[in-house]
Scaffold this motif. Structure first.
Motif, PDB file in Angstrom:
ATOM      1  N   UNK A  69      30.396  41.056  -8.659  1.00 32.87           N
ATOM      2  CA  UNK A  69      29.500  42.211  -8.703  1.00 32.87           C
ATOM      3  C   UNK A  69      28.047  41.807  -8.447  1.00 32.87           C
ATOM      4  N   UNK A  70      27.665  40.637  -8.903  1.00 34.13           N
ATOM      5  CA  UNK A  70      26.276  40.194  -8.733  1.00 34.13           C
ATOM      6  C   UNK A  70      25.933  40.025  -7.258  1.00 34.13           C
ATOM      7  N   UNK A  71      26.871  39.488  -6.495  1.00 37.84           N
ATOM      8  CA  UNK A  71      26.612  39.359  -5.063  1.00 37.84           C
ATOM      9  C   UNK A  71      26.574  40.729  -4.395  1.00 37.84           C
ATOM     10  N   UNK A  72      27.448  41.621  -4.814  1.00 33.16           N
ATOM     11  CA  UNK A  72      27.450  42.973  -4.257  1.00 33.16           C
ATOM     12  C   UNK A  72      26.098  43.644  -4.480  1.00 33.16           C
ATOM     13  N   UNK A  73      25.549  43.498  -5.664  1.00 30.99           N
ATOM     14  CA  UNK A  73      24.232  44.048  -5.973  1.00 30.99           C
ATOM     15  C   UNK A  73      23.153  43.388  -5.118  1.00 30.99           C
ATOM     16  N   UNK A  74      23.196  42.062  -5.025  1.00 34.70           N
ATOM     17  CA  UNK A  74      22.209  41.324  -4.227  1.00 34.70           C
ATOM     18  C   UNK A  74      22.317  41.671  -2.749  1.00 34.70           C
ATOM     19  N   UNK A  75      23.550  41.799  -2.259  1.00 36.61           N
ATOM     20  CA  UNK A  75      23.744  42.154  -0.862  1.00 36.61           C
ATOM     21  C   UNK A  75      23.235  43.565  -0.583  1.00 36.61           C
TER      22      UNK A  75
ATOM     23  N   UNK B 294      21.882  35.214   3.995  1.00 28.41           N
ATOM     24  CA  UNK B 294      21.063  34.243   3.250  1.00 28.41           C
ATOM     25  C   UNK B 294      20.065  34.906   2.297  1.00 28.41           C
ATOM     26  N   UNK B 295      19.524  36.065   2.707  1.00 30.05           N
ATOM     27  CA  UNK B 295      18.624  36.789   1.809  1.00 30.05           C
ATOM     28  C   UNK B 295      19.363  37.243   0.559  1.00 30.05           C
ATOM     29  N   UNK B 296      20.611  37.686   0.716  1.00 34.61           N
ATOM     30  CA  UNK B 296      21.420  38.101  -0.439  1.00 34.61           C
ATOM     31  C   UNK B 296      21.701  36.916  -1.360  1.00 34.61           C
ATOM     32  N   UNK B 297      21.989  35.762  -0.786  1.00 42.36           N
ATOM     33  CA  UNK B 297      22.218  34.560  -1.600  1.00 42.36           C
ATOM     34  C   UNK B 297      20.942  34.203  -2.358  1.00 42.36           C
ATOM     35  N   UNK B 298      19.807  34.254  -1.673  1.00 42.89           N
ATOM     36  CA  UNK B 298      18.522  33.974  -2.323  1.00 42.89           C
ATOM     37  C   UNK B 298      18.248  34.976  -3.448  1.00 42.89           C
ATOM     38  N   UNK B 299      18.470  36.260  -3.172  1.00 45.54           N
ATOM     39  CA  UNK B 299      18.241  37.281  -4.204  1.00 45.54           C
ATOM     40  C   UNK B 299      19.186  37.114  -5.388  1.00 45.54           C
ATOM     41  N   UNK B 300      20.398  36.663  -5.103  1.00 44.83           N
ATOM     42  CA  UNK B 300      21.362  36.427  -6.177  1.00 44.83           C
ATOM     43  C   UNK B 300      20.842  35.346  -7.125  1.00 44.83           C
TER      44      UNK B 300
ATOM     45  N   UNK C  87      20.680  40.099  12.601  1.00 47.35           N
ATOM     46  CA  UNK C  87      20.496  40.793  11.331  1.00 47.35           C
ATOM     47  C   UNK C  87      21.389  40.237  10.224  1.00 47.35           C
ATOM     48  N   UNK C  88      22.654  39.949  10.521  1.00 46.00           N
ATOM     49  CA  UNK C  88      23.548  39.396   9.488  1.00 46.00           C
ATOM     50  C   UNK C  88      23.129  37.977   9.111  1.00 46.00           C
TER      51      UNK C  88
ATOM     52  N   UNK D 265      16.724  44.762   4.970  1.00 45.12           N
ATOM     53  CA  UNK D 265      16.849  44.468   6.394  1.00 45.12           C
ATOM     54  C   UNK D 265      17.258  45.672   7.239  1.00 45.12           C
ATOM     55  N   UNK D 266      18.114  46.559   6.720  1.00 41.71           N
ATOM     56  CA  UNK D 266      18.634  47.670   7.522  1.00 41.71           C
ATOM     57  C   UNK D 266      18.461  49.035   6.887  1.00 41.71           C
ATOM     58  N   UNK D 267      18.667  49.099   5.607  1.00 37.81           N
ATOM     59  CA  UNK D 267      18.733  50.380   4.916  1.00 37.81           C
ATOM     60  C   UNK D 267      17.497  51.231   5.070  1.00 37.81           C
ATOM     61  N   UNK D 268      16.358  50.584   5.150  1.00 38.70           N
ATOM     62  CA  UNK D 268      15.125  51.341   5.289  1.00 38.70           C
ATOM     63  C   UNK D 268      15.158  52.212   6.550  1.00 38.70           C
TER      64      UNK D 268
END
Length: 119
Positions: free
Chosen positions: A14-20, A70-76, A64-65, A27-30
């Motif tokens: 779940x933590x990675x899902x949140x970070x991702x 890597x940004x998700x891993x960093x945020x995690x 983009x991926x 990166x994209x959602x905005x």
């Protein structure tokens, strides 16, 4: 199979899902959010900018991926610094990546071709 487990374990929680999710919004959602808001509020320039960015995302050469994961891993690591198990899984994955890269690089034709050129 063990190697695949080492690679996937840090991502299947779940933590990675949140970070991702946070990384994807950065990166994209905005662009999707802005496209929706600009369509509702009739803001032409914002609609053009966001739809252009979304169109670029679907081109085959966008990185983009390579930025989002890597940004998700960093945020995690930033969002959950006290999670020792997660940190250990990421360290194991990093070690496995280095080991696999060396194995693949040694077997690659490119390296053999380079050796021939150097002789």
């Amino acid at each position: 199979m063990k190697r695949l487990k080492i690679y996937l374990k840090p991502f299947l929680n779940f933590k990675f899902l949140l970070s991702f999710g946070v990384a994807w919004i950065i990166t994209n959602g905005w662009a999707y959010i802005c496209l929706g808001l600009s369509t509702i509020a009739k803001i032409g320039w914002l609609q053009i900018v966001s739809s252009t960015y979304i169109a670029i995302l679907y081109l085959p050469f966008t990185i983009e991926k390579l930025i989002t994961i890597p940004l998700a891993i960093f945020l995690q690591e930033v969002l959950f610094p006290k999670d020792k198990k997660l940190h250990q899984e990421l360290v194991l994955m990093h070690q496995q990546v280095k080991k696999d890269y060396k194995t693949i690089f040694k077997k690659s034709l490119l390296r053999k071709d380079l050796k021939k050129l150097m002789e």
